[in-house]
Design a protein around this motif. Structure first.
Motif, PDB file in Angstrom:
ATOM      1  N   VAL A   1      82.002  39.890  62.010  1.00  0.00           N
ATOM      2  CA  VAL A   1      80.772  39.181  62.343  1.00  0.00           C
ATOM      3  C   VAL A   1      80.128  39.638  63.475  1.00  0.00           C
ATOM      4  O   VAL A   1      79.092  40.024  63.751  1.00  0.00           O
ATOM      5  N   GLY A   2      80.974  39.973  64.639  1.00  0.00           N
ATOM      6  CA  GLY A   2      80.738  40.348  66.285  1.00  0.00           C
ATOM      7  C   GLY A   2      79.871  41.662  65.858  1.00  0.00           C
ATOM      8  O   GLY A   2      78.980  42.029  66.526  1.00  0.00           O
ATOM      9  N   LYS A   3      80.669  42.720  65.258  1.00  0.00           N
ATOM     10  CA  LYS A   3      80.287  44.082  65.089  1.00  0.00           C
ATOM     11  C   LYS A   3      78.937  43.998  64.426  1.00  0.00           C
ATOM     12  O   LYS A   3      78.046  44.902  64.759  1.00  0.00           O
ATOM     13  N   PHE A   4      78.832  43.319  63.252  1.00  0.00           N
ATOM     14  CA  PHE A   4      77.614  43.328  62.313  1.00  0.00           C
ATOM     15  C   PHE A   4      76.411  42.870  63.349  1.00  0.00           C
ATOM     16  O   PHE A   4      75.559  43.599  63.352  1.00  0.00           O
ATOM     17  N   VAL A   5      76.467  41.585  64.050  1.00  0.00           N
ATOM     18  CA  VAL A   5      75.421  41.288  64.938  1.00  0.00           C
ATOM     19  C   VAL A   5      75.112  42.001  65.957  1.00  0.00           C
ATOM     20  O   VAL A   5      73.964  42.749  65.897  1.00  0.00           O
ATOM     21  N   CYS A   6      76.247  42.950  66.726  1.00  0.00           N
ATOM     22  CA  CYS A   6      75.908  43.842  67.792  1.00  0.00           C
ATOM     23  C   CYS A   6      75.213  45.149  67.319  1.00  0.00           C
ATOM     24  O   CYS A   6      74.502  45.526  67.891  1.00  0.00           O
ATOM     25  N   GLU A   7      75.762  45.596  66.315  1.00  0.00           N
ATOM     26  CA  GLU A   7      75.286  46.770  65.746  1.00  0.00           C
ATOM     27  C   GLU A   7      73.723  46.720  65.293  1.00  0.00           C
ATOM     28  O   GLU A   7      72.926  47.572  65.343  1.00  0.00           O
ATOM     29  N   LEU A   8      73.386  45.489  64.454  1.00  0.00           N
ATOM     30  CA  LEU A   8      72.060  45.203  64.233  1.00  0.00           C
ATOM     31  C   LEU A   8      70.986  45.172  65.513  1.00  0.00           C
ATOM     32  O   LEU A   8      70.013  45.628  65.531  1.00  0.00           O
ATOM     33  N   ILE A   9      71.595  44.644  66.585  1.00  0.00           N
ATOM     34  CA  ILE A   9      70.685  44.438  67.801  1.00  0.00           C
ATOM     35  C   ILE A   9      70.480  45.556  68.492  1.00  0.00           C
ATOM     36  O   ILE A   9      69.561  46.047  68.960  1.00  0.00           O
ATOM     37  N   TRP A  10      71.804  46.003  68.957  1.00  0.00           N
ATOM     38  CA  TRP A  10      72.039  47.265  69.985  1.00  0.00           C
ATOM     39  C   TRP A  10      72.512  48.534  69.542  1.00  0.00           C
ATOM     40  O   TRP A  10      72.646  49.260  70.400  1.00  0.00           O
ATOM     41  N   GLN A  11      72.743  48.663  68.338  1.00  0.00           N
ATOM     42  CA  GLN A  11      73.497  49.798  67.538  1.00  0.00           C
ATOM     43  C   GLN A  11      74.772  50.234  68.347  1.00  0.00           C
ATOM     44  O   GLN A  11      74.958  51.524  68.274  1.00  0.00           O
ATOM     45  N   ARG A  12      75.362  49.294  68.705  1.00  0.00           N
ATOM     46  CA  ARG A  12      76.747  49.513  69.172  1.00  0.00           C
ATOM     47  C   ARG A  12      77.491  48.222  69.037  1.00  0.00           C
ATOM     48  O   ARG A  12      77.308  47.215  69.201  1.00  0.00           O
ATOM     49  N   ALA A  13      78.827  48.400  68.707  1.00  0.00           N
ATOM     50  CA  ALA A  13      79.731  47.212  67.972  1.00  0.00           C
ATOM     51  C   ALA A  13      80.153  46.515  69.189  1.00  0.00           C
ATOM     52  O   ALA A  13      80.346  45.175  68.954  1.00  0.00           O
ATOM     53  N   ASP A  14      80.403  46.927  70.540  1.00  0.00           N
ATOM     54  CA  ASP A  14      80.886  46.272  71.351  1.00  0.00           C
ATOM     55  C   ASP A  14      79.837  45.772  72.699  1.00  0.00           C
ATOM     56  O   ASP A  14      80.416  45.193  73.511  1.00  0.00           O
ATOM     57  N   ALA A  15      78.560  45.279  72.205  1.00  0.00           N
ATOM     58  CA  ALA A  15      77.689  45.073  73.106  1.00  0.00           C
ATOM     59  C   ALA A  15      77.915  43.447  73.628  1.00  0.00           C
ATOM     60  O   ALA A  15      77.837  43.389  74.942  1.00  0.00           O
ATOM     61  N   ILE A  16      78.801  42.769  72.836  1.00  0.00           N
ATOM     62  CA  ILE A  16      79.188  41.476  73.396  1.00  0.00           C
ATOM     63  C   ILE A  16      80.759  41.559  73.237  1.00  0.00           C
ATOM     64  O   ILE A  16      81.124  41.933  71.957  1.00  0.00           O
ATOM     65  N   ARG A  17      81.760  41.151  73.856  1.00  0.00           N
ATOM     66  CA  ARG A  17      82.995  41.249  74.027  1.00  0.00           C
ATOM     67  C   ARG A  17      83.866  40.069  73.641  1.00  0.00           C
ATOM     68  O   ARG A  17      84.856  40.086  73.049  1.00  0.00           O
ATOM     69  N   ASP A  18      83.380  38.846  74.199  1.00  0.00           N
ATOM     70  CA  ASP A  18      84.121  37.765  74.171  1.00  0.00           C
ATOM     71  C   ASP A  18      83.264  36.732  73.234  1.00  0.00           C
ATOM     72  O   ASP A  18      82.296  36.100  74.267  1.00  0.00           O
ATOM     73  N   TYR A  19      83.566  36.204  72.254  1.00  0.00           N
ATOM     74  CA  TYR A  19      82.739  35.222  71.425  1.00  0.00           C
ATOM     75  C   TYR A  19      83.397  34.654  70.339  1.00  0.00           C
ATOM     76  O   TYR A  19      84.604  35.117  70.129  1.00  0.00           O
ATOM     77  N   CYS A  20      82.967  33.532  69.817  1.00  0.00           N
ATOM     78  CA  CYS A  20      83.182  33.264  68.534  1.00  0.00           C
ATOM     79  C   CYS A  20      82.105  33.403  67.633  1.00  0.00           C
ATOM     80  O   CYS A  20      80.782  33.431  68.111  1.00  0.00           O
ATOM     81  N   SER A  21      82.273  33.170  66.276  1.00  0.00           N
ATOM     82  CA  SER A  21      80.956  33.521  65.585  1.00  0.00           C
ATOM     83  C   SER A  21      81.076  32.647  64.469  1.00  0.00           C
ATOM     84  O   SER A  21      81.848  32.077  64.014  1.00  0.00           O
ATOM     85  N   MET A  22      79.603  32.833  63.693  1.00  0.00           N
ATOM     86  CA  MET A  22      79.266  32.088  62.549  1.00  0.00           C
ATOM     87  C   MET A  22      79.041  33.246  61.660  1.00  0.00           C
ATOM     88  O   MET A  22      77.940  33.696  62.047  1.00  0.00           O
ATOM     89  N   GLY A  23      79.453  33.511  60.472  1.00  0.00           N
ATOM     90  CA  GLY A  23      78.972  34.368  59.458  1.00  0.00           C
ATOM     91  C   GLY A  23      78.358  33.391  58.378  1.00  0.00           C
ATOM     92  O   GLY A  23      78.750  32.708  58.230  1.00  0.00           O
ATOM     93  N   VAL A  24      77.368  34.299  57.731  1.00  0.00           N
ATOM     94  CA  VAL A  24      76.507  33.596  56.855  1.00  0.00           C
ATOM     95  C   VAL A  24      76.609  34.701  55.596  1.00  0.00           C
ATOM     96  O   VAL A  24      76.411  35.688  55.606  1.00  0.00           O
ATOM     97  N   PHE A  25      77.169  34.090  54.418  1.00  0.00           N
ATOM     98  CA  PHE A  25      77.277  34.963  53.438  1.00  0.00           C
ATOM     99  C   PHE A  25      76.550  34.544  52.206  1.00  0.00           C
ATOM    100  O   PHE A  25      76.329  33.598  51.777  1.00  0.00           O
ATOM    101  N   ASP A  26      76.103  35.446  51.348  1.00  0.00           N
ATOM    102  CA  ASP A  26      75.394  35.256  49.945  1.00  0.00           C
ATOM    103  C   ASP A  26      76.161  36.093  49.036  1.00  0.00           C
ATOM    104  O   ASP A  26      76.526  37.207  49.041  1.00  0.00           O
ATOM    105  N   ASN A  27      76.910  34.881  48.298  1.00  0.00           N
ATOM    106  CA  ASN A  27      77.828  35.413  47.080  1.00  0.00           C
ATOM    107  C   ASN A  27      78.808  36.422  47.666  1.00  0.00           C
ATOM    108  O   ASN A  27      79.100  37.550  47.102  1.00  0.00           O
ATOM    109  N   GLY A  28      79.372  35.914  48.826  1.00  0.00           N
ATOM    110  CA  GLY A  28      80.610  36.691  49.436  1.00  0.00           C
ATOM    111  C   GLY A  28      80.110  37.815  50.286  1.00  0.00           C
ATOM    112  O   GLY A  28      81.027  38.409  51.028  1.00  0.00           O
ATOM    113  N   ALA A  29      78.894  38.296  50.236  1.00  0.00           N
ATOM    114  CA  ALA A  29      78.568  39.462  51.127  1.00  0.00           C
ATOM    115  C   ALA A  29      77.851  38.855  52.721  1.00  0.00           C
ATOM    116  O   ALA A  29      76.960  38.019  52.483  1.00  0.00           O
TER     117      ALA A  29
END
Length: 151
Positions: free
Chosen positions: A19-47
């Motif tokens: 989830v962290g990689k997904f969010v960071c890549e969408l916003i900043w185009q780099r997977a490690d823009a934020i390094r220390d977090y917990c997350s909430m993923g939102v899924f639509d039929n498993g995706a």
């Protein structure tokens, strides 16, 4: 079916990192823009279609920052909104959440305003040529929010 799920770095590190990689890549185009977090993923039929990262938590002051992004407008439904704010206000006991939003992100600015966030525009916070809004929402504002109530 839209379904929010929480992940932590210790309890579910692979899912949390995904989830962290997904969010960071969408916003900043780099997977490690934020390094220390917990997350909430939102899924639509498993995706995975959206996510929120909870970071910069200061338990002594009861403040945490949220960063969110999605690939579908369907992700931000009322059950997801309630789940998004349940973690900071209900589980962590925060008294305020903070969002940083580019002044160019008209969609997120509209969403934050509709949620009742207070806003502060800070020139150059996003770089020499880009200001950012710092949006804040207190637990009292959330308690009174139309989004908190059941549909």
């Amino acid at each position: 079916m839209i379904e929010p799920r929480y992940f932590g770095p210790r309890s579910s590190p692979l899912e949390n990192a995904t989830v962290g990689k997904f969010v960071c890549e969408l916003i900043w185009q780099r997977a490690d823009a934020i390094r220390d977090y917990c997350s909430m993923g939102v899924f639509d039929n498993g995706a995975l279609i959206g996510g929120t990262l909870y970071h910069n938590w200061h338990p002594e002051s009861g403040v945490i920052e949220l960063t969110s992004s999605a690939i579908s407008k369907r992700w931000l439904c009322r059950p997801v909104i309630r789940a998004m704010f349940e973690l900071p206000f209900g589980r962590l006991g925060c008294q305020m959440v903070v969002l940083r939003v580019s002044e160019k992100n008209e969609n997120m600015i509209h969403i934050a305003r509709s949620f009742g966030f207070d806003e502060h525009l800070i020139p150059r916070l996003g770089g020499r040529d880009e200001g950012e809004f710092v949006f804040t929402l207190t637990d009292d504002q959330w308690s009174a929010s139309k989004f908190r109530k059941a549909a």
